[in-house]
Design a protein around this motif. Structure first.
Motif, PDB file in Angstrom:
ATOM      1  N   ASP A 240      29.897  40.932  50.046  1.00 25.60           N
ATOM      2  CA  ASP A 240      30.758  41.094  48.706  1.00 25.60           C
ATOM      3  C   ASP A 240      31.896  41.921  48.995  1.00 25.60           C
ATOM      4  OD1 ASP A 240      28.705  39.356  47.507  1.00 25.60           O
ATOM      5  OD2 ASP A 240      27.559  41.323  46.799  1.00 25.60           O
ATOM      6  N   ILE A 241      33.147  41.596  49.277  1.00 25.69           N
ATOM      7  CA  ILE A 241      33.960  42.402  49.817  1.00 25.69           C
ATOM      8  C   ILE A 241      34.661  43.546  48.770  1.00 25.69           C
ATOM      9  CG2 ILE A 241      34.827  40.822  51.424  1.00 25.69           C
ATOM     10  CD1 ILE A 241      36.999  40.133  49.564  1.00 25.69           C
ATOM     11  N   LEU A 242      34.503  43.376  47.446  1.00 28.27           N
ATOM     12  CA  LEU A 242      34.940  44.179  46.630  1.00 28.27           C
ATOM     13  C   LEU A 242      33.935  45.302  46.111  1.00 28.27           C
ATOM     14  CD1 LEU A 242      37.293  41.923  44.370  1.00 28.27           C
ATOM     15  CD2 LEU A 242      38.024  43.789  46.459  1.00 28.27           C
ATOM     16  N   THR A 243      32.724  44.843  45.865  1.00 26.07           N
ATOM     17  CA  THR A 243      31.746  45.951  45.422  1.00 26.07           C
ATOM     18  C   THR A 243      31.391  46.799  46.737  1.00 26.07           C
ATOM     19  OG1 THR A 243      29.950  44.323  45.729  1.00 26.07           O
ATOM     20  CG2 THR A 243      30.750  44.422  43.469  1.00 26.07           C
ATOM     21  N   ALA A 244      31.353  46.177  48.037  1.00 22.51           N
ATOM     22  CA  ALA A 244      30.968  46.760  49.166  1.00 22.51           C
ATOM     23  C   ALA A 244      32.415  47.743  49.553  1.00 22.51           C
ATOM     24  CB  ALA A 244      30.826  45.969  50.323  1.00 22.51           C
ATOM     25  N   HIS A 268      36.488  40.681  41.098  1.00 25.99           N
ATOM     26  CA  HIS A 268      37.741  40.588  41.190  1.00 25.99           C
ATOM     27  C   HIS A 268      38.457  40.592  40.126  1.00 25.99           C
ATOM     28  CE1 HIS A 268      38.206  36.278  39.958  1.00 25.99           C
ATOM     29  NE2 HIS A 268      37.094  36.351  40.566  1.00 25.99           N
ATOM     30  N   ALA A 269      37.648  39.855  38.785  1.00 32.02           N
ATOM     31  CA  ALA A 269      38.296  39.737  37.528  1.00 32.02           C
ATOM     32  C   ALA A 269      38.601  41.134  36.819  1.00 32.02           C
ATOM     33  CB  ALA A 269      37.501  38.943  36.800  1.00 32.02           C
ATOM     34  N   ALA A 270      37.806  42.283  37.355  1.00 39.29           N
ATOM     35  CA  ALA A 270      38.233  43.608  36.740  1.00 39.29           C
ATOM     36  C   ALA A 270      39.707  43.978  37.125  1.00 39.29           C
ATOM     37  CB  ALA A 270      37.307  44.527  37.272  1.00 39.29           C
ATOM     38  N   PHE A 271      40.001  43.350  38.245  1.00 35.46           N
ATOM     39  CA  PHE A 271      41.484  43.706  38.685  1.00 35.46           C
ATOM     40  C   PHE A 271      42.515  42.744  38.194  1.00 35.46           C
ATOM     41  CE2 PHE A 271      38.667  45.409  42.068  1.00 35.46           C
ATOM     42  CZ  PHE A 271      38.963  46.943  42.063  1.00 35.46           C
ATOM     43  N   ASP A 272      42.056  41.374  38.438  1.00 39.10           N
ATOM     44  CA  ASP A 272      42.973  40.424  38.263  1.00 39.10           C
ATOM     45  C   ASP A 272      42.977  39.679  36.981  1.00 39.10           C
ATOM     46  OD1 ASP A 272      41.059  38.523  38.365  1.00 39.10           O
ATOM     47  OD2 ASP A 272      41.385  37.916  40.453  1.00 39.10           O
ATOM     48  N   HIS A 277      48.314  43.989  33.865  1.00 38.73           N
ATOM     49  CA  HIS A 277      47.737  45.148  34.246  1.00 38.73           C
ATOM     50  C   HIS A 277      46.650  44.852  35.425  1.00 38.73           C
ATOM     51  CE1 HIS A 277      47.451  49.622  34.052  1.00 38.73           C
ATOM     52  NE2 HIS A 277      46.166  49.378  34.543  1.00 38.73           N
ATOM     53  N   GLY A 278      47.010  45.654  36.433  1.00 39.53           N
ATOM     54  CA  GLY A 278      45.855  45.771  37.582  1.00 39.53           C
ATOM     55  C   GLY A 278      46.202  45.124  38.832  1.00 39.53           C
ATOM     56  N   ILE A 279      45.640  44.234  39.614  1.00 42.55           N
ATOM     57  CA  ILE A 279      45.904  43.746  40.973  1.00 42.55           C
ATOM     58  C   ILE A 279      45.830  42.216  40.962  1.00 42.55           C
ATOM     59  CG2 ILE A 279      45.453  43.872  43.295  1.00 42.55           C
ATOM     60  CD1 ILE A 279      44.529  46.767  42.936  1.00 42.55           C
ATOM     61  N   ASN A 280      46.669  41.635  41.246  1.00 44.62           N
ATOM     62  CA  ASN A 280      46.490  40.146  41.580  1.00 44.62           C
ATOM     63  C   ASN A 280      45.862  39.608  42.397  1.00 44.62           C
ATOM     64  OD1 ASN A 280      47.235  37.377  41.806  1.00 44.62           O
ATOM     65  ND2 ASN A 280      49.199  37.466  41.007  1.00 44.62           N
ATOM     66  N   MET A 281      44.982  38.671  42.120  1.00 46.35           N
ATOM     67  CA  MET A 281      44.000  38.029  43.278  1.00 46.35           C
ATOM     68  C   MET A 281      44.682  37.808  44.656  1.00 46.35           C
ATOM     69  SD  MET A 281      40.941  37.233  44.393  1.00 46.35           S
ATOM     70  CE  MET A 281      40.432  36.450  46.035  1.00 46.35           C
ATOM     71  N   MET A 282      46.058  37.457  44.656  1.00 45.46           N
ATOM     72  CA  MET A 282      46.828  37.329  45.849  1.00 45.46           C
ATOM     73  C   MET A 282      46.706  38.546  46.777  1.00 45.46           C
ATOM     74  SD  MET A 282      48.846  34.938  46.681  1.00 45.46           S
ATOM     75  CE  MET A 282      49.633  33.800  45.279  1.00 45.46           C
TER      76      MET A 282
END
Ligand code: CAP
Ligand code: MG
Length: 419
Positions: A240-244, A268-272, A277-282
């Motif tokens: 799990d790349i984001l939680t890790a 990822h949806a917390a960011f994208d 606002h936040g960080i695009n999945m891209m």
């Protein structure tokens, strides 16, 4: 006298060695230039007040070189970063800026890495070609499943479900993102039992079968688990790349195991999810490719989760193509020798979705379904068969309806979930 915006230079032509970021900004009661200037300074060498500068520090300044509507491009000299350190890069370009009073909202839409940064990473070990070779699948989308219920099954039932999925026709069986080493299904036992089932299924079907076992844990424990997978002949690990966290992704990739890495993007949806606002999945996908995962979730455009198919097509291009052309909302990227990552569509899928997915995302895709396989009226094995039949039908250019006439499992799936 107008205020001097030290970090804005609209005449600046980015150098090949610059890292570029594309931001979408909504300024907070100030001009766009001023907001962009504030972003550039906070994300490079500045702070809220002027601090007497040295000339050599000035050279590390970020430069706002493009402002159009809400879109702003900022160039960062590569010397600003420790090149092979993803957390370090993100602490600059995606750090304090999200909380600044100068902006109402700000979203990091895309990032473009210079060759010098690309060179300090490995990228995927296998990539699309390597995965196809490993799985001996030349010319069709791969079919994967996630064991369901997502957690709670004991080891016996988990491995049996994996076996049924494989003999029904799945190529990949993966753990769910929230399964790790819980008491009811301990890591070591699950690994041994499920790999045994993978071997059995390979022998019985003559096909290659991979178990994408979730090694997500504290980093030392994660590496220990990955080592166990390698020792026991596993082909694949999942994390799990984001939680890790990005450092953990680097740790796993740089350990350079002989296995492929599957990247789940839970959180990822917390960011994208917020378009302003936040960080695009891209951007998440860019870092995942840079570090070097082999398969990455990109969404479905049709299943249970948010995301439109146009964005997902673009995400797939970003991770699978060698060169990316700039558009209004995207930056150019040459990936040089960084291999492509295979996209994974997952989330609320069933066989009826397969024509849509292949139409939009092509054959270089993993079609992955949990509920849409294990929820089949005749059980897991039939569910896997139905999914493979749907893929075969599309590859043979036969409609699902037509193919279902002679393929009972597909027929039952379409009756339950529709086409
Ligand atoms: C799918 C899944 C995946 C999501 C993740 C789930 O199961 O296992 O984690 O696909 O979303 O738990 O939802 P179902 P994404 O097939 O039963 O829906 O790929 O968009 O990151
Ligand atoms: Mg899941």
């Amino acid at each position: 006298m107008p205020e001097k915006l030290d970090f804005v230079n609209l005449r600046y032509k980015p150098r090949n060695s610059d890292l570029i970021c594309l931001f979408k900004i909504s300024p907070n009661k100030i001009s766009m230039e001023k907001a962009a200037n504030t972003v550039a300074l906070e994300s490079s060498v500045g702070t809220w007040t002027k601090v007497a500068g040295q000339e050599y520090v000035e050279k590390l300044k970020a430069k706002v070189f493009f402002v159009k509507g809400n879109y702003v491009k900022i160039a960062y000299p590569d010397t600003l970063f420790e090149k092979d350190n993803v957390p370090n890069i993100l602490s600059s370009v995606a750090g304090n800026i999200f909380g600044m009073k100068a902006v109402k909202t700000i979203r990091l839409e895309d990032i473009s890495f210079p060759k010098s940064i690309l060179r300090s990473f490995n990228g995927p070990k296998f990539g699309i070609e390597g995965i196809r070779k490993m799985m001996k699948i030349k010319d069709r989308p791969l079919v994967g499943t996630i064991i369901k219920p997502k957690i709670g099954l004991n080891t016996e039932h988990h491995s049996r479900s994996a076996y049924e999925s494989w003999i029904g026709g799945c190529d990949f069986v993966k753990d769910d993102e929230n399964l790790a080493g819980q008491k009811f299904n301990e890591f070591e036992k699950r690994l041994a039992k499920t790999l045994e089932m993978a071997d059995k299924a390979e022998n019985e079907t003559g096909e290659k079968k991979a178990y994408l076992v979730n090694v997500t844990a504290e980093t030392k424990e994660m590496i220990k688990r990955a080592q166990l997978v390698e020792n026991q002949g596993g082909k694949y690990v999942m994390m799990d790349i984001l939680t890790a966290g990005w450092a953990a992704v680097q740790t796993l990739r740089e350990a350079n195991f002989k296995m492929a890495i599957h990247a789940h993007r839970a959180m990822h949806a917390a960011f994208d999810r917020n378009p302003d606002h936040g960080i695009n999945m891209m951007v998440i996908a860019d870092f995942a490719r840079l570090i070097g995962v082999d398969t990455l979730h990109i969404g479905t455009g049709i299943g249970k989760l948010e995301g439109n198919i146009k964005d997902i097509e673009e995400l797939q291009e970003e991770i699978e193509n060698k060169k990316i052309k700039a558009t209004k909302k995207r930056l150019e990227q040459k990936w040089w020798n960084i291999k492509p990552v295979l996209g994974v569509s997952s989330g609320g899928l069933h066989p009826g979705h397969v024509p849509f997915l292949i139409k939009h995302l092509g054959k270089d895709l993993v079609i992955q379904a949990g509920g849409g396989i294990h929820g089949h009226p005749s059980g897991t094995e039939a569910g896997a068969r139905a999914m493979r039949q749907a893929v075969d039908a599309v590859m043979k250019k036969i409609s699902l309806e037509e193919y279902a006439k002679t393929n009972k499992e597909l027929r039952e799936a379409l009756e339950k979930w529709g086409g």
